[in-house]
Design an enzyme around this catalytic site. Sequence first.
Site, PDB file in Angstrom:
ATOM      1  N   GLU A   1       0.788  -1.228   0.000  1.00 15.19           N
ATOM      2  CA  GLU A   1       0.000   0.000   0.000  1.00 15.19           C
ATOM      3  C   GLU A   1       0.822   1.281   0.000  1.00 15.19           C
ATOM      4  OE1 GLU A   1      -3.407  -0.055  -0.368  1.00 15.19           O
ATOM      5  OE2 GLU A   1      -2.851  -2.139  -0.751  1.00 15.19           O
TER       6      GLU A   1
ATOM      7  N   SER B   1     -17.886 -28.018 -30.200  1.00 12.91           N
ATOM      8  CA  SER B   1     -18.650 -27.608 -31.388  1.00 12.91           C
ATOM      9  C   SER B   1     -19.706 -26.556 -31.107  1.00 12.91           C
ATOM     10  CB  SER B   1     -19.317 -28.826 -32.025  1.00 12.91           C
ATOM     11  OG  SER B   1     -18.334 -29.660 -32.609  1.00 12.91           O
TER      12      SER B   1
END
Length: 890
Positions: free
Chosen positions: A273, A539
């Site tokens: 941070e 498919s």
Amino acid sequence: MNDQYGRSWPEEEPGQWDAPQWPGGDNRGGPRQPQRGSHEWPAGDEPQWPGGEQGGRGRPPRGGPAPGGAQGWPQEDRQPPPPRQQHGGGYRPPPPGQPPLPPRRQQPRQEEPTSFVPPTPEQPEPELITHHEHNGTGFAGDAYDDRRDSWPSDENQAAFNEYSADDDGDDGDGKKLLTPAQRKRRRWKRVRRAVYVLVGLFVVAPAAAFTVLYFTVDVPTPAEVAAKQDKVVTYLFADETELGKDIPQGGNREMLEPGDIPQNVRRAIYATEDSTFETNSGFDITGIMRAVYNQVTGGVGGGSTISQQYVKKATENEEGTLTRKATELVKSFKMNKQYNKDEIITAYLNTIYFGRGSYGIQTAAQSFFGKSAKDMTTSEAALLAGLIQQPGRSENRAVAEERWRVAMDRIVENNWMTPAERAQATFPEIRPLEEVRKQSIAGPNLLLKNRIVDELESKGITEDKIQSGGYKIYTTIDPKGQDLAIKTVNEVMEGQPQDLREALVAIDPKTGGVLAYYGGPNTKEDQRDWANTARPPGSSFKPFDLVALLKTGKGLGETYDGTSPRKIQNATVRNSEGVDCSAQCSVAEAMEKSVNTVFYDFVARQTGVEEVVDAAHQAGVKAPLEDADNNLSIGGGRGAEVTPAEMAAAYATFAADGMQRDAHFVSKVLNSRDEVVYEAEVAEKPAFAEDDPDKSKQIAGNVTKSLVPVLPYSKLACGGGYDCAGKTGTHQYTPKAGEPDSLGNENSQAWMVGYSPTVSTSAWVGTEADKVIRMANKKKIYGKDLPGEMWKKFMDAYLKGKPKEKFSEVKLIGRTVPTAPPSQPSKSQQPSQTPSSPAPSESTAPSDPPDGDPSGGPSDSDKPGIPGLPGGPGGHNGGDPLNGRDPDDN
């Protein structure tokens, strides 16, 4: 006499010049001519200039002796031409026939006595120099046409222009001419004034504002911040009934003291941070510049320090305005003046959100690891530190692991851990969520809630903002559809192998709103959201091949060699077992039977795989599909992975006549005061033809025509007379090192995706890893089996009682589809039992279609297909694996 600019000659004509009368002072009959270097006028005994002896008024040249010597002009009956016009000096008469203009207004002068000047006889006016004969506009015999050698020198002309009689030192507009030194001083004055303005705007004003803000703002205490955070969040279905509540663990919050937070925890937070926390003054100039750079270049990362983040969370103000950012900087600076670093980091860790409804490091340590913050290892602290950026995705294992790796690597970069220690570190064990808190939203609905939170976070509404705001979140989920999805999956998958995983997603084609979402059971053994996990589509991806072909002007009537095996661009391609098609196989028949060789052929030789990728993205697939090869045409190959949610959204575009709308879960969000915080605005656009809805509709309609016969062919047609279309898909298993090649005939993923005008639904069955999938009856799983059964059962139940909408009629693209006899099962096929019935023995033969409806209802196999297209009853192996495929076809 005046020229067109109002300037006058001394009332003489060429050949008649009056000499000035010097004695007695200024001669008012001619222009005032001061002498260079002196302000005195001649005494009057100087030699007369030429023209004076004839009563004319001569004009002395400026800056030099008189032409022709001291005695005057050459004694020839010709006059010098008027000086050339420069800087407003000199005079020229108007053209013949043009009345003179009034003289320019001049400042009044004090009258002085003058000598008597005799009148000048009237003479013709001189021509303008632009009308001279040498320009082709004059007349022969012009008084000036042969006296150019008598013009004043350049030096004299410049002197005359500088002290011309009519300008008195101005620039013709009443402004005084400036010397170079004066012009330079004026420029520097302007520069200084600009600098003063800039300093005032960017230094003095900000400093004054900073000072005022410093003495007027206050920094909230951790206790004040905590009081605002513990609020209940309510999630609502589309009909505004309650989906569930999210209750934070406010009662378990414990405010730590600076001495309760160990060094390894602090360093993990600093690393992710604010690595300069110990030395900065509340804001980091380098970080701010980096943030600005990222904003400009599109990079990722901000410039906020821990102090700034605390202020932002404390004030609940995350607006992207300069005012908010300036106030945040001042408060951060003031906080660093009022508190020491130990107090600041403690305040931050007592109020920050880590996920799981946990505010504060102590509550998070208990929620994730079942221990106090002071007892956490560096690896555990790194996970919590990494989750600060994405707390709403704490239950996503992949995200959690990535954030942990980032935190650990940054700890090493800051020399707080050796590379050897980093290499030995492992991802920490996390407590199951159900052990941590009682959830009103659990099981499959918790995965749904996580997707809702993810969507809001992508819109800038983070989970901690949701929690602290006590929001009411209205979703698009149909309560009937959600219950039906869970029930359908449980019924179909009951008794099936425990290692199988499943997903089902339904979307409204008219709005893009998600109607039902089942990502998995969300148990201790299976917590992953499979509806949001990418897998090879098999498919079921072939409709996007067809879109690419339709864009070229070719359509369902085109014929290709459908025999098997075939050698296509150095790849051996085979159809599924039992699938037959002739050397003149139409695209329509190839879609119905899922003929691999046809789709692989026209993508490789005509459309190209890039067009297939574009078609998928245009329909709504978000997966990048990078580095895809031609195996994508049959749903395999490099990078060919999509999620069930993406496939439902993409097929919804076909159902919506080619209009694409992004799938979404949230319709609106209200805060605790019932004010609208967010409202979904879903844009729609023609998917397959930019700015041409009719063309996009025609393409989508042709795809639908090709998919309608697939369902009766696979025994999956919707009951009750509802129009439906869809496609099955199966992806073959890839044997791993050391495994027998015969496993290459097995399957690993099975899909069924289809739609009506009312709803688009996708169903998927696979495993957690890439493993062979078989049913409890030991038969291979194809798309028409478990996925097809889930799909049909859900569609029939969901559509029951709804209007029977019909697909739009569109014109076929390309050639007319050749007629063909009804499809018949292969001679090698034998009828099989229903997918869920047990088999007496294991079989490696392909799974054949059931005789009846997979869900136990009446069969719709005799439902006629679209006129002009093949269809009708017939056997089908129900699957779409590529047997004996090229090694890259995975």
